[in-house]
Design a protein around this motif. Structure first.
Motif, mmCIF file in Angstrom:
data_model
loop_
_atom_site.group_PDB
_atom_site.id
_atom_site.type_symbol
_atom_site.label_atom_id
_atom_site.label_comp_id
_atom_site.label_asym_id
_atom_site.label_seq_id
_atom_site.Cartn_x
_atom_site.Cartn_y
_atom_site.Cartn_z
ATOM 1 N N UNK A 92 0.799 -1.214 0.000
ATOM 2 C CA UNK A 92 0.000 0.000 0.000
ATOM 3 C C UNK A 92 0.831 1.263 0.000
ATOM 4 N N UNK A 93 2.153 1.103 0.034
ATOM 5 C CA UNK A 93 3.028 2.262 0.083
ATOM 6 C C UNK A 93 2.926 3.103 -1.189
ATOM 7 N N UNK A 94 2.704 2.428 -2.300
ATOM 8 C CA UNK A 94 2.586 3.167 -3.556
ATOM 9 C C UNK A 94 1.452 4.193 -3.458
ATOM 10 N N UNK A 95 0.307 3.733 -2.994
ATOM 11 C CA UNK A 95 -0.849 4.630 -2.919
ATOM 12 C C UNK A 95 -0.642 5.746 -1.907
ATOM 13 N N UNK A 96 -0.077 5.408 -0.757
ATOM 14 C CA UNK A 96 0.076 6.450 0.266
ATOM 15 C C UNK A 96 1.084 7.511 -0.173
ATOM 16 N N UNK A 97 2.168 7.078 -0.819
ATOM 17 C CA UNK A 97 3.157 8.068 -1.261
ATOM 18 C C UNK A 97 2.587 8.952 -2.366
ATOM 19 N N UNK A 98 1.866 8.330 -3.292
ATOM 20 C CA UNK A 98 1.254 9.120 -4.358
ATOM 21 C C UNK A 98 0.241 10.120 -3.783
ATOM 22 N N UNK A 99 -0.498 9.660 -2.786
ATOM 23 C CA UNK A 99 -1.478 10.526 -2.135
ATOM 24 C C UNK A 99 -0.774 11.722 -1.479
ATOM 25 N N UNK A 100 0.327 11.397 -0.838
ATOM 26 C CA UNK A 100 1.116 12.431 -0.175
ATOM 27 C C UNK A 100 1.562 13.494 -1.184
ATOM 28 N N UNK A 101 2.061 13.042 -2.321
ATOM 29 C CA UNK A 101 2.516 13.974 -3.351
ATOM 30 C C UNK A 101 1.350 14.775 -3.911
ATOM 31 N N UNK A 102 0.215 14.093 -4.034
ATOM 32 C CA UNK A 102 -0.974 14.764 -4.564
ATOM 33 C C UNK A 102 -1.432 15.853 -3.594
ATOM 34 N N UNK A 103 -1.449 15.526 -2.301
ATOM 35 C CA UNK A 103 -1.860 16.501 -1.282
ATOM 36 C C UNK A 103 -0.942 17.712 -1.280
ATOM 37 N N UNK A 104 0.310 17.475 -1.602
ATOM 38 C CA UNK A 104 1.266 18.585 -1.629
ATOM 39 C C UNK A 104 1.251 19.319 -2.962
ATOM 40 N N UNK A 105 0.371 18.883 -3.851
ATOM 41 C CA UNK A 105 0.198 19.603 -5.113
ATOM 42 C C UNK A 105 1.204 19.263 -6.197
ATOM 43 N N UNK A 106 1.851 18.131 -6.059
ATOM 44 C CA UNK A 106 2.849 17.769 -7.061
ATOM 45 C C UNK A 106 2.310 16.842 -8.154
ATOM 46 N N UNK A 107 1.036 16.442 -8.026
ATOM 47 C CA UNK A 107 0.447 15.556 -9.019
ATOM 48 C C UNK A 107 -0.654 16.306 -9.758
ATOM 49 N N UNK A 108 -0.563 16.291 -11.074
ATOM 50 C CA UNK A 108 -1.607 16.943 -11.862
ATOM 51 C C UNK A 108 -2.145 15.973 -12.903
ATOM 52 N N UNK A 109 -3.445 16.118 -13.222
ATOM 53 C CA UNK A 109 -4.060 15.298 -14.267
ATOM 54 C C UNK A 109 -4.103 16.093 -15.553
#
Length: 556
Positions: free
Chosen positions: A268-285
């Motif tokens: 589940x680390x993949x999802x939590x790390x991606x979520x973390x990056x998303x929350x910090x605004x580093x992930x865009x669609x």
RNA sequence: GCGCCUGUAGCUCAGCGGAUAGAGCGCAGCCCUGCGAAGGCUGAAGUCGUGAGUUCAAAUCUCACCAGGCGCACCA
């Protein structure tokens, strides 16, 4: 205390004394380096401090040097301190110091050369990490050797080292491989199934399919394609990892951790790390895909982490993997050794590390330049895709593991090198690798002979070691801890083989001039002293060879 | 085009801002009825890619140029 530190302290003391007496003015912050001059006429150690102080002190370097020399503290280990050249201070040590080192080295034994400059540091070295889709090819050998050589060095410098292989068992290439394996399996079962459009055409896949087919009696041929492919994943992966592991072990490389990419998803680390990056605004669609916004961190462009087709990219799991390294396992330093073809991955990984709040100084990426191989005067190009594989196994069988290790280790990672296969085979006996090993074998031979003759040298008196070449040999040997520190600090494993060659040369010259075992009874005291020196030299060369991951033969 | 790396002896490569730039191989010689000659010794062989700059001092640092390698993917 290390002699270089001892001398540095003495220089500091002398400088302070000269300043206290008003002979020299005060100076700002500066670094005092104690060097080993190339030319032995310049003493055992030297410092160019006066040249560096000249500007701030507004004095001529020789005058500064003279003042420091005058104030140099008395030290039984130091025979002479003098001003030389344009303002160097040359230091010559007393023979007694060198003689005492022979005993110290014998006492240290296989621990000799170890230091504590990296003590307390938890360092991870990730290297090779080739897709588990087939045997290693020769291009991977260089990174393997450099990575393991560095690991040995850092460990010698006191670090807590983890040698790690990142297994990309969850990516596209593994999928391609397994599809190829399926086709080969069906072919083994007698069906006319072509290879997929993108495939691994190497013969080894057919052999693996044949083995699996024989093991399971062809049961998978009756399954729907996707089910069969799913079933082939594990036996294929295991076979490839076994191939890789065996090749690396034959290169004297043992890993502490084989880290599965798939485990990042399972935990589940993949999802939590991606979520973390998303929350910090580093992930865009954008355009149907998910991107890591590298541009926010000053990079040229963004990078896809989740494809519009749904799959994750290599980059995505590597981000998560590195988050795991730092945040889960708390490494003080992570060193990744990659081939230069991964160049494009460096900047975005650094950006990702920044986004994750990782100290950029803690992540070091070493890019080793790709090796080209030459045979019959022509450069060879290797490609798994084109079925032109020359494997690491071929290379080991061709020139031997020790020669492979030496060749790759003796060149800087950044040098572009050409491996001439003809030369490596033909000139193997003349190779410097054998120069070092021969020195070790010769030393072993002398000690063997001494034992056979019933000589017990335990009470040997090292103060009888006064010959120039005896002292020169000890001088070389005692430099090992400094070599380890410098090589470990600069991450330059090539310093070890070059140093080892120098020790071997000093030994051979000593051997040529100084007979160790004599038939004359009167020479026995000197023989015993020299046997102690021989023992110390053997310890040093064996240590170098172990740092290089090479054999230290007793006989050749 | 942009970015990173590399350019040192005929070949393969070391070289820490310092003193006369090194090694192995190759080449020309010399040295074993003494511990292993897979060795030792001597010699020939260099515009440190080119040009400028910084510095008391540059193969080493900076810049420009030349040549080569690699990278600049919804590959890994």
């Amino acid at each position: 205390m290390r002699i270089t530190d001892q001398l540095r302290d003495a220089v500091v003391e002398a400088l302070a004394a000269a300043q206290g007496q008003g002979v020299l003015p005060s100076a700002g912050a500066f670094e005092i380096t104690i060097e080993q001059p190339r030319d032995q006429g310049h003493g055992d150690f030297a410092t160019s401090l006066p040249l560096k102080l000249a500007r701030t002190m507004k004095m001529a370097p020789p005058i500064i040097a003279a003042a420091i020399v005058d104030a140099f503290p008395d030290d039984a280990d130091v025979k002479n301190v003098e001003v030389a050249g344009p303002g160097f201070i040359n230091i010559t040590l007393a023979d007694a110091w060198f003689q005492s080192q022979v005993e110290a080295i014998r006492a240290a034994g296989s621990e000799f050369g170890n230091t504590d400059s990296k003590t307390g540091q938890k360092i991870q070295l990730e290297f090779v990490s080739v897709n588990p889709t087939g045997p290693l090819h020769v291009g991977h050998a260089r990174g393997a050797v450099i990575g393991s050589g560095l690991a040995n060095l850092l460990e010698a410098a006191g670090a807590d080292v983890t040698r790690e292989y990142y297994v990309n068992d969850a990516g596209n290439q593994m999928r391609v491989y397994t599809e190829t394996l399926y086709s080969r399996y069906m072919q083994a079962a007698g069906y006319d199934v072509p290879l997929p459009e993108t495939s691994y055409p190497g013969e080894y896949v057919a052999e693996q399919a044949q083995q699996i087919f024989e093991d399971d009696g062809g049961a998978l041929a009756d399954l729907p394609k996707e089910e069969a492919i799913a079933a082939l994943y594990k036996p294929g992966l295991e076979r490839n990892l076994a191939l890789i592991k065996t090749d690396l072990e034959d290169l004297n490389i043992i890993y502490d951790v084989w880290f599965s990419e798939q485990s990042l998803f399972d935990s589940g680390r993949f999802d939590t790390t991606m979520k973390e990056l998303e929350d910090d605004g580093f992930i865009v669609d954008r355009d149907g895909a998910r991107w890591f916004a590298s541009t926010q961190l000053g990079e040229d462009k963004d990078n896809v982490v989740i494809r519009s087709s749904g799959g994750h990219t290599y980059f995505a799991s590597d981000i998560v993997y590195h988050a795991e390294k730092f945040k889960e396992r708390n490494f003080d330093q992570v060193i990744d050794v990659w081939g230069a073809d991964h160049h494009g991955h460096v900047a975005r990984m650094n950006a990702a590390a920044k986004a994750l709040g990782i100290d950029p100084d803690k992540l070091t990426i070493i890019l080793n330049q790709l090796v080209s191989f030459k045979e019959d005067g022509e450069s060879l190009r290797f490609s798994k895709r084109k079925n032109v594989i020359v494997t690491v196994r071929d290379l080991i069988e061709d020139v031997g593991a020790d020669a492979v290790r030496y060749t790759f280790l003796s060149r800087g990672a950044e040098s572009q090198m050409e491996f001439d296969l003809d030369l490596a085979r033909k000139q193997s006996p003349e190779n410097p690798v054998y120069y070092i090993q021969y020195a070790h074998a010769r030393l072993s031979g002398i000690l063997r002979n001494a034992v056979e003759k019933g000589i017990d040298w335990a009470d040997g008196d090292v103060s009888l070691l006064t010959h120039d070449l005896e002292i020169a040999l000890v001088r070389q040997i005692t430099a090992l801890p400094d070599v380890v520190d410098r090589a470990a600090d600069r991450l330059e494993p090539q310093q070890v083989p070059h140093y080892a060659t120098e020790v071997a040369r000093a030994l051979q010259r000593f051997y040529d001039a100084c007979r160790v075992i004599s038939e004359n009874e009167d020479d026995l005291p000197v023989s015993k002293a020299r046997l102690k020196l021989v023992e110390a030299a053997q310890i040093a060369i064996a240590r170098c060879l172990s740092l290089m991951g090479m054999n230290a033969p007793e006989r050749m």
